[in-house]
Write a protein that holds these residues in place. Sequence first.
Motif, PDB file in Angstrom:
ATOM      1  N   TYR A 114       5.560 -10.531 -14.237  1.00  0.00           N
ATOM      2  CA  TYR A 114       5.225 -10.839 -12.846  1.00  0.00           C
ATOM      3  C   TYR A 114       4.025 -11.758 -12.668  1.00  0.00           C
ATOM      4  CZ  TYR A 114       8.411  -6.967 -12.029  1.00  0.00           C
ATOM      5  OH  TYR A 114       9.518  -6.149 -12.017  1.00  0.00           O
ATOM      6  N   GLY A 115       3.357 -12.121 -13.742  1.00  0.00           N
ATOM      7  CA  GLY A 115       2.218 -13.011 -13.644  1.00  0.00           C
ATOM      8  C   GLY A 115       0.922 -12.261 -13.403  1.00  0.00           C
ATOM      9  N   LEU A 116      -0.178 -12.987 -13.488  1.00  0.00           N
ATOM     10  CA  LEU A 116      -1.510 -12.409 -13.312  1.00  0.00           C
ATOM     11  C   LEU A 116      -1.810 -12.214 -11.830  1.00  0.00           C
ATOM     12  CD1 LEU A 116      -3.394 -14.596 -15.925  1.00  0.00           C
ATOM     13  CD2 LEU A 116      -2.911 -12.143 -16.119  1.00  0.00           C
ATOM     14  N   PRO A 117      -2.785 -11.338 -11.523  1.00  0.00           N
ATOM     15  CA  PRO A 117      -3.181 -11.163 -10.123  1.00  0.00           C
ATOM     16  C   PRO A 117      -3.681 -12.469  -9.515  1.00  0.00           C
ATOM     17  CG  PRO A 117      -4.112  -9.433 -11.488  1.00  0.00           C
ATOM     18  CD  PRO A 117      -3.523 -10.445 -12.424  1.00  0.00           C
ATOM     19  N   LYS A 118      -3.551 -12.541  -8.200  1.00  0.00           N
ATOM     20  CA  LYS A 118      -4.014 -13.712  -7.458  1.00  0.00           C
ATOM     21  C   LYS A 118      -5.045 -13.259  -6.431  1.00  0.00           C
ATOM     22  CE  LYS A 118       0.618 -15.711  -7.934  1.00  0.00           C
ATOM     23  NZ  LYS A 118       1.135 -14.558  -8.657  1.00  0.00           N
ATOM     24  N   ARG A 119      -6.164 -13.965  -6.366  1.00  0.00           N
ATOM     25  CA  ARG A 119      -7.210 -13.619  -5.411  1.00  0.00           C
ATOM     26  C   ARG A 119      -6.724 -13.843  -3.982  1.00  0.00           C
ATOM     27  NH1 ARG A 119     -12.507 -14.569  -6.690  1.00  0.00           N
ATOM     28  NH2 ARG A 119     -12.863 -13.921  -4.529  1.00  0.00           N
ATOM     29  N   SER A 120      -7.031 -12.906  -3.103  1.00  0.00           N
ATOM     30  CA  SER A 120      -6.684 -13.070  -1.693  1.00  0.00           C
ATOM     31  C   SER A 120      -7.551 -12.145  -0.852  1.00  0.00           C
ATOM     32  CB  SER A 120      -5.197 -12.775  -1.439  1.00  0.00           C
ATOM     33  OG  SER A 120      -4.907 -11.417  -1.709  1.00  0.00           O
ATOM     34  N   ARG A 121      -7.558 -12.363   0.453  1.00  0.00           N
ATOM     35  CA  ARG A 121      -8.246 -11.487   1.410  1.00  0.00           C
ATOM     36  C   ARG A 121      -7.174 -10.840   2.276  1.00  0.00           C
ATOM     37  NH1 ARG A 121     -13.654 -11.592   5.006  1.00  0.00           N
ATOM     38  NH2 ARG A 121     -14.565 -12.157   3.004  1.00  0.00           N
ATOM     39  N   ILE A 122      -7.274  -9.540   2.421  1.00  0.00           N
ATOM     40  CA  ILE A 122      -6.249  -8.787   3.133  1.00  0.00           C
ATOM     41  C   ILE A 122      -6.894  -7.833   4.140  1.00  0.00           C
ATOM     42  CG2 ILE A 122      -4.514  -8.928   1.303  1.00  0.00           C
ATOM     43  CD1 ILE A 122      -6.581  -5.766   1.624  1.00  0.00           C
ATOM     44  N   SER A 123      -6.054  -7.225   4.981  1.00  0.00           N
ATOM     45  CA  SER A 123      -6.491  -6.153   5.869  1.00  0.00           C
ATOM     46  C   SER A 123      -6.004  -4.830   5.309  1.00  0.00           C
ATOM     47  CB  SER A 123      -5.938  -6.357   7.275  1.00  0.00           C
ATOM     48  OG  SER A 123      -6.539  -7.468   7.901  1.00  0.00           O
ATOM     49  N   THR A 124      -6.782  -3.793   5.542  1.00  0.00           N
ATOM     50  CA  THR A 124      -6.426  -2.485   5.006  1.00  0.00           C
ATOM     51  C   THR A 124      -6.832  -1.394   5.992  1.00  0.00           C
ATOM     52  OG1 THR A 124      -6.653  -1.026   3.074  1.00  0.00           O
ATOM     53  CG2 THR A 124      -8.605  -2.264   3.744  1.00  0.00           C
ATOM     54  N   ASN A 125      -6.463  -0.175   5.686  1.00  0.00           N
ATOM     55  CA  ASN A 125      -6.669   1.048   6.449  1.00  0.00           C
ATOM     56  C   ASN A 125      -5.593   1.181   7.532  1.00  0.00           C
ATOM     57  OD1 ASN A 125      -7.748   3.547   6.991  1.00  0.00           O
ATOM     58  ND2 ASN A 125      -9.838   2.806   7.259  1.00  0.00           N
ATOM     59  N   LEU A 126      -5.532   2.359   8.143  1.00  0.00           N
ATOM     60  CA  LEU A 126      -4.425   2.690   9.037  1.00  0.00           C
ATOM     61  C   LEU A 126      -4.380   1.798  10.269  1.00  0.00           C
ATOM     62  CD1 LEU A 126      -4.482   6.606   8.852  1.00  0.00           C
ATOM     63  CD2 LEU A 126      -3.173   4.983   7.468  1.00  0.00           C
ATOM     64  N   GLY A 127      -5.518   1.273  10.673  1.00  0.00           N
ATOM     65  CA  GLY A 127      -5.539   0.382  11.816  1.00  0.00           C
ATOM     66  C   GLY A 127      -4.824  -0.932  11.577  1.00  0.00           C
ATOM     67  N   ALA A 128      -4.461  -1.216  10.343  1.00  0.00           N
ATOM     68  CA  ALA A 128      -3.723  -2.438  10.018  1.00  0.00           C
ATOM     69  C   ALA A 128      -2.214  -2.278  10.228  1.00  0.00           C
ATOM     70  CB  ALA A 128      -4.003  -2.846   8.575  1.00  0.00           C
ATOM     71  N   ILE A 129      -1.753  -1.064  10.574  1.00  0.00           N
ATOM     72  CA  ILE A 129      -0.331  -0.849  10.852  1.00  0.00           C
ATOM     73  C   ILE A 129       0.016  -1.484  12.198  1.00  0.00           C
ATOM     74  CG2 ILE A 129       1.479   0.867  11.243  1.00  0.00           C
ATOM     75  CD1 ILE A 129      -0.127   2.814   9.536  1.00  0.00           C
ATOM     76  N   SER A 130       1.081  -2.257  12.237  1.00  0.00           N
ATOM     77  CA  SER A 130       1.531  -2.853  13.498  1.00  0.00           C
ATOM     78  C   SER A 130       2.682  -2.029  14.069  1.00  0.00           C
ATOM     79  CB  SER A 130       1.970  -4.303  13.291  1.00  0.00           C
ATOM     80  OG  SER A 130       3.007  -4.376  12.330  1.00  0.00           O
ATOM     81  N   GLU A 131       2.792  -2.000  15.395  1.00  0.00           N
ATOM     82  CA  GLU A 131       3.815  -1.186  16.044  1.00  0.00           C
ATOM     83  C   GLU A 131       5.100  -1.958  16.326  1.00  0.00           C
ATOM     84  OE1 GLU A 131       2.938   1.821  19.003  1.00  0.00           O
ATOM     85  OE2 GLU A 131       0.824   1.250  18.923  1.00  0.00           O
ATOM     86  N   ASP A 132       5.045  -3.276  16.334  1.00  0.00           N
ATOM     87  CA  ASP A 132       6.217  -4.050  16.757  1.00  0.00           C
ATOM     88  C   ASP A 132       7.000  -4.619  15.588  1.00  0.00           C
ATOM     89  OD1 ASP A 132       4.341  -5.865  15.918  1.00  0.00           O
ATOM     90  OD2 ASP A 132       4.668  -7.292  17.554  1.00  0.00           O
ATOM     91  N   THR A 133       6.823  -4.055  14.395  1.00  0.00           N
ATOM     92  CA  THR A 133       7.504  -4.541  13.198  1.00  0.00           C
ATOM     93  C   THR A 133       8.275  -3.421  12.515  1.00  0.00           C
ATOM     94  OG1 THR A 133       5.480  -4.157  11.935  1.00  0.00           O
ATOM     95  CG2 THR A 133       5.837  -6.386  12.745  1.00  0.00           C
ATOM     96  N   VAL A 134       9.272  -3.786  11.722  1.00  0.00           N
ATOM     97  CA  VAL A 134       9.912  -2.823  10.839  1.00  0.00           C
ATOM     98  C   VAL A 134       8.901  -2.487   9.750  1.00  0.00           C
ATOM     99  CG1 VAL A 134      11.756  -2.436   9.167  1.00  0.00           C
ATOM    100  CG2 VAL A 134      12.241  -3.683  11.279  1.00  0.00           C
ATOM    101  N   ASN A 135       8.502  -1.232   9.682  1.00  0.00           N
ATOM    102  CA  ASN A 135       7.432  -0.821   8.778  1.00  0.00           C
ATOM    103  C   ASN A 135       7.995  -0.010   7.621  1.00  0.00           C
ATOM    104  OD1 ASN A 135       5.448  -2.057  10.334  1.00  0.00           O
ATOM    105  ND2 ASN A 135       5.167  -0.250  11.625  1.00  0.00           N
ATOM    106  N   ILE A 136       7.856  -0.546   6.419  1.00  0.00           N
ATOM    107  CA  ILE A 136       8.362   0.098   5.211  1.00  0.00           C
ATOM    108  C   ILE A 136       7.193   0.343   4.271  1.00  0.00           C
ATOM    109  CG2 ILE A 136       9.898  -0.128   3.211  1.00  0.00           C
ATOM    110  CD1 ILE A 136      11.625  -2.024   4.907  1.00  0.00           C
ATOM    111  N   ALA A 137       6.996   1.594   3.871  1.00  0.00           N
ATOM    112  CA  ALA A 137       5.933   1.943   2.927  1.00  0.00           C
ATOM    113  C   ALA A 137       6.526   2.104   1.537  1.00  0.00           C
ATOM    114  CB  ALA A 137       5.240   3.233   3.352  1.00  0.00           C
TER     115      ALA A 137
END
Length: 675
Positions: free
Chosen positions: A241-264
């Motif tokens: 799958y290759g090496l990790p790639k640096r990125s900036r993301i959002s995290t924690n429960l407040g990052a869940i959106s309500e208007d999308t199909v949400n798959i965990a």
Amino acid sequence: MSRRQGFPSKADVIERTPDRAVREMLQHMGKIGIETPFDRFDTQKPHCGFGLSGTCCKNCHMGPCRITAKSPRGVCGADAHLVVARNILRWTAAGVAAHGARGREVMLALKGAADGALDLPILGPDKVIATAKAFGIFEDGKTIKELAAEIAMILLDDLCRTLPGPHRTLEAMAPPERLQVWRELDILPVGAYHEVFEALHRTTTGTDGEWENVTRQMLRCGLAFAWSSVVGSAIAMDCLYGLPKRSRISTNLGAISEDTVNIAVHGHSPVLVAAIVKAARRSDLIAAARQAGAATIRLYGICCSGHSALAKFGDITPLTNAVGAELALATGAIDLWVADVQDVFPGIMDVAACFHTRVVTTSDSTRLPGAEHIAFDHHHSNLGEADTLAERIVRLGIQAYGGRQSGKVFIPAARMEAEVGFSVENILATFGGADTLLEHLRSGRIRGVVNLVGCNNPKVVYEEAVVKVADELIAHDVLALTNGCAAYALLKLGFCLPEALSGAGQGLNSALTQHNLPPVWHMGECLDNARASVFFRTISNAANEPLKRLPLAFSSPEWSNEKGLGAALGFRLLGLNSYHCIAPPVDGSEKVARFIYEDTRELLGAVMVIDQDPVALARRIVADFDERRAALGWDKGSEPATTRLSALQRQQEHSHAHLHGHPHTHNDTEDHNHE
């Protein structure tokens, strides 16, 4: 040496856990009558003293036998030392099996991709070449697929060897100084499968009766864990799958959106998760989601599946670790929960039922009552069907969208940004090589480096210990690497942002600010302990010093399972101390406890340190680093920072709450990076 203590209650967690989203979810779940791991932990009290001390034996059915002053030997004659040693060996063997079993799946996938049996691209050609050179099999005329096929067979052979022979991964990757130590101790493993097989054999009825010989087998299992189950599996993942790639993301429960199909996605196995990421990007499936009324498809990471896919592919929002999984489910905003292997608590099914969240299991190793099973089979004969299975799973999520119960969605507003995807390769590129990092260490700008990891354990307040250890370390200019479950607390609370240097010492600031780096580097999932060990060896090579002399360490403050024991042992076998807030179940035997905690200093150059106070534990790490630095003749470094990052975070949270005129909670949906 008894370390029994009063364990925290759910009320203690609500009062003291550092993440306000956890507090809000526990209070919310309490109001609507949904049980959590913390409720179940409370009902288990008082805990069995024999289990805590390791003096209960169930290995045969003449018992179970408990070692007491009245009955100092079991029916077979085993005393406390033998019983405790046998139990801890079985734990270690289970850890080898856990990481090894899911690692085997990706090794098989690498082999299938290389052989052409699976329609999978090999996304890590540079890793293939580097590994082939380390194994001594590189030739200019060989293709990437040919090299990958040979690598896969070496990894699989090391995993399941029965005919005694060299463990090729260990021989190629381990420091020569350590190899000599392990040979002299006669603990070099035959193979991971064999050492687990042998561990179960030795601990069965009437076999090995010498506790010291049993602990020697524990060390063999520790090496098998480190170099097959972890390093071997990580090599296969990086090749495929290759090496990790640096990125900036959002995290924690407040990052869940309500208007999308949400798959965990929840668990540890990357093969099907990688296919799910691919499927969720497909235009036809996104169109189907929009036709169902959703804006798009979003994937969320629970436990290590989230870390792994996030580091490799992006497109995953990390939410929480294994202990927090039920809290994420109780938001009512997840449409489909996809579980593969390990750290998937059966309790998720009860929470899912409260919100009509659909649950899918994807491995023959993991079944949950009431879940739909769309999985690789026991023989892994259908690895080639990963894309088909992934499409079925994503379509289930789309079908489930719209089924959320009105008024039951509850999403705490807490959200944080974080920087992820660190690897040895991109770190060295950032600093211009290992010599620059070494100079930062020698000068004291970086006082030392700790691999700060581990699962969570309700025997300490949830996520408090890892946060307090991180607080204290960075304040003393100690750089932290993190992965797995412990990483979620540090991601959620701002430690993985450059702004977190506000809680770090002057030295760490001077070393990292110029590169706009955070004081805690996220390296991925728990398997990526391998990445930390490579980083440590890189420093060792640059310094021309054995690992045991350097200011490097391993810490899993809240560890809870067999894999955690194996991880600590793996780093101690390298000559690095391990530091924890929770003791292993060995205190029923003074001899075994002394071996585990102290006697390995002479054998391996490292000890296990236990302190229930995380601040005191961190300061012990700093003191031990200063001792090693003095022995090397390196500068001590600057005075620690006077403030701690988590205290600064709380001040900002309180100020923000007062500004908005409410008691430290948020009903808006803004992205408050420092709440």
